[in-house]
Design an enzyme around this catalytic site. Structure first.
Site, PDB file in Angstrom:
ATOM      1  N   LYS A 158      63.441  35.769  25.315  1.00 44.53           N
ATOM      2  CA  LYS A 158      62.753  36.534  26.371  1.00 44.53           C
ATOM      3  C   LYS A 158      62.632  35.589  27.562  1.00 44.53           C
ATOM      4  CE  LYS A 158      58.757  39.606  26.873  1.00 44.53           C
ATOM      5  NZ  LYS A 158      59.425  40.754  27.464  1.00 44.53           N
TER       6      LYS A 158
HETATM    7  N1  PPE Z   1      63.227  45.003  25.973  1.00 42.83           N
HETATM    8  C1  PPE Z   1      62.890  44.319  27.084  1.00 42.83           C
HETATM    9  C2  PPE Z   1      63.954  43.984  28.054  1.00 42.83           C
HETATM   10  C3  PPE Z   1      61.570  43.950  27.287  1.00 42.83           C
HETATM   11  O1  PPE Z   1      61.246  43.276  28.383  1.00 42.83           O
HETATM   12  C4  PPE Z   1      60.580  44.311  26.336  1.00 42.83           C
HETATM   13  C5  PPE Z   1      59.148  43.929  26.538  1.00 42.83           C
HETATM   14  C6  PPE Z   1      60.978  45.021  25.181  1.00 42.83           C
HETATM   15  C7  PPE Z   1      62.318  45.335  25.028  1.00 42.83           C
HETATM   16  C8  PPE Z   1      60.009  45.387  24.087  1.00 42.83           C
HETATM   17  O2  PPE Z   1      59.581  44.260  23.378  1.00 42.83           O
HETATM   18  P1  PPE Z   1      58.149  44.202  22.670  1.00 42.83           P
HETATM   19  O3  PPE Z   1      57.143  44.096  23.763  1.00 42.83           O
HETATM   20  O4  PPE Z   1      58.197  42.992  21.817  1.00 42.83           O
HETATM   21  O5  PPE Z   1      58.003  45.449  21.891  1.00 42.83           O
HETATM   22  N2  PPE Z   1      58.727  43.818  27.885  1.00 42.83           N
HETATM   23  C9  PPE Z   1      57.524  43.086  28.224  1.00 42.83           C
HETATM   24  C10 PPE Z   1      57.402  42.816  29.711  1.00 42.83           C
HETATM   25  C11 PPE Z   1      57.208  43.982  30.625  1.00 42.83           C
HETATM   26  C12 PPE Z   1      56.920  43.580  32.054  1.00 42.83           C
HETATM   27  O6  PPE Z   1      57.179  44.399  32.957  1.00 42.83           O
HETATM   28  O7  PPE Z   1      56.421  42.466  32.305  1.00 42.83           O
HETATM   29  C13 PPE Z   1      56.288  43.756  27.641  1.00 42.83           C
HETATM   30  O8  PPE Z   1      56.314  44.932  27.293  1.00 42.83           O
HETATM   31  O9  PPE Z   1      55.275  43.077  27.536  1.00 42.83           O
END
Ligand code: PPE
Length: 304
Positions: A158
């Site tokens: 990430k």
């Molecule tokens: N894909 C991406 C690209 C992504 O950024 C997130 C989380 C997810 C999938 C889902 O992952 P999870 O949170 O572990 O279920 N995105 C984070 C950041 C958002 C932002 O705008 O800042 C979040 O949801 O915290």
């Protein structure tokens, strides 16, 4: 504006929110290599609880491992610091943003011996795509920008810089009157949203994209577990945008987005055009779990 809290944890100690500053020549600001997490803490009857904190801290360290960065703290220290950040700010329900970045030192792409810094902030953050979005769903656009090839942006990490790709897609979608974007992968299959994983329901079967060009979402894993409990068959396999068009339900998952139904894609109404039945069931169970109402998943909660 982000609603300020009192303190931010920086490199091992708490500083006042307004004093959490870094030099303008901070390496990560110029070259985009910073690893971060998004975590939520929910109010429960037994007090504030962080949802799947262990998995988030693990992913942060795995992101660092992929980029061969050495975080100058142990997983336990970061885990404790996150809980302390919530405690010291006295916020019961919040979003937590730990970030590992390359500090000020030399310039040039190669990070050389610049210090690795860590910060943790927490603040109150409501529904990511709006309260109405959780209930009634959003309108999304298949982006003209594709998800970076997995050999360029290794999606298990990430990483701040990857979000340039997501921002292109999101800016395009919003400028065309949509709420969010869906990015396809380099082969044309659906990958994920700019900040969410994606699920579709068709003929009672739940499908989500395999872990090739997407972030391994914690919420994605949570939904897979919930679906199994509900007796719903889950398949992790590739699908195309037209399969989304003809599916019964589609929804996004993410820490910030939680479970957000998608009611329209590229001008095509999906299913009933609102939150579908299966999506609704999964949403209900999800909110029960994070709010401590599910004994089976109490172990996913870390009481502050
Ligand atoms: N894909 C991406 C690209 C992504 O950024 C997130 C989380 C997810 C999938 C889902 O992952 P999870 O949170 O572990 O279920 N995105 C984070 C950041 C958002 C932002 O705008 O800042 C979040 O949801 O915290």
């Amino acid at each position: 504006m982000i609603p300020k809290t009192e303190k931010i944890w920086m490199d091992g100690k708490f500083v006042n929110w307004d004093d959490a500053k870094i030099h303008v020549l901070t390496h990560s600001l110029h070259y985009g290599l910073a690893l971060f997490e998004g975590i939520r803490c929910y109010e429960t009857e037994e007090g504030p609880a962080v949802f799947r904190l262990k998995e988030h801290v693990e992913r942060l360290f795995k992101s660092a491992h992929i980029f061969t960065l050495k975080i100058p703290f142990t997983e336990t220290e970061i885990y404790d610091a996150i809980k302390e950040t919530i405690r010291i700010n006295k916020i019961n329900s919040c979003y937590i943003r730990p970030i590992v970045f390359i500090g000020y030192g030399s310039m040039g792409v190669y990070p050389k011996n610049n210090p690795i810094q860590v910060a943790i902030a927490a603040w109150s953050w409501g529904a990511y795509l709006g309260k109405d979005a959780i209930q009634n769903g959003i309108k999304v656009k298949t982006s003209s920008f594709i998800r970076n090839h997995v050999n360029s942006s290794m999606s298990r990490g990430k990483v701040a810089g990857y979000y340039v790709n997501g921002q292109l897609a999101k800016i395009e979608a919003v400028s065309c009157g949509f709420d969010e974007a869906i990015l396809l992968d380099t082969e044309g299959y659906v990958s994920e949203g700019s900040g969410e994983n994606i699920f579709m329901v068709r003929k009672g079967i739940l499908k989500t994209t395999p872990l090739t060009s997407i972030l391994e979402g914690v919420t994605r894993d949570t939904v897979i577990n919930i679906a199994k409990d509900l007796g719903i068959e889950v398949r992790e396999e590739r699908f195309t945008r037209d399969e989304l068009y003809i599916s019964d339900e589609v929804f996004f998952t993410g820490t910030a987005a939680e479970i957000t139904p998608i009611r329209e894609i590229d001008g095509r109404i999906i299913g009933s055009g609102s939150c579908g039945l299966v999506t609704g069931k999964i949403q209900n169970l999800f909110f029960d779990i994070v709010k401590g109402k599910s004994p089976k998943y109490k172990h996913w909660l870390d009481f502050v």
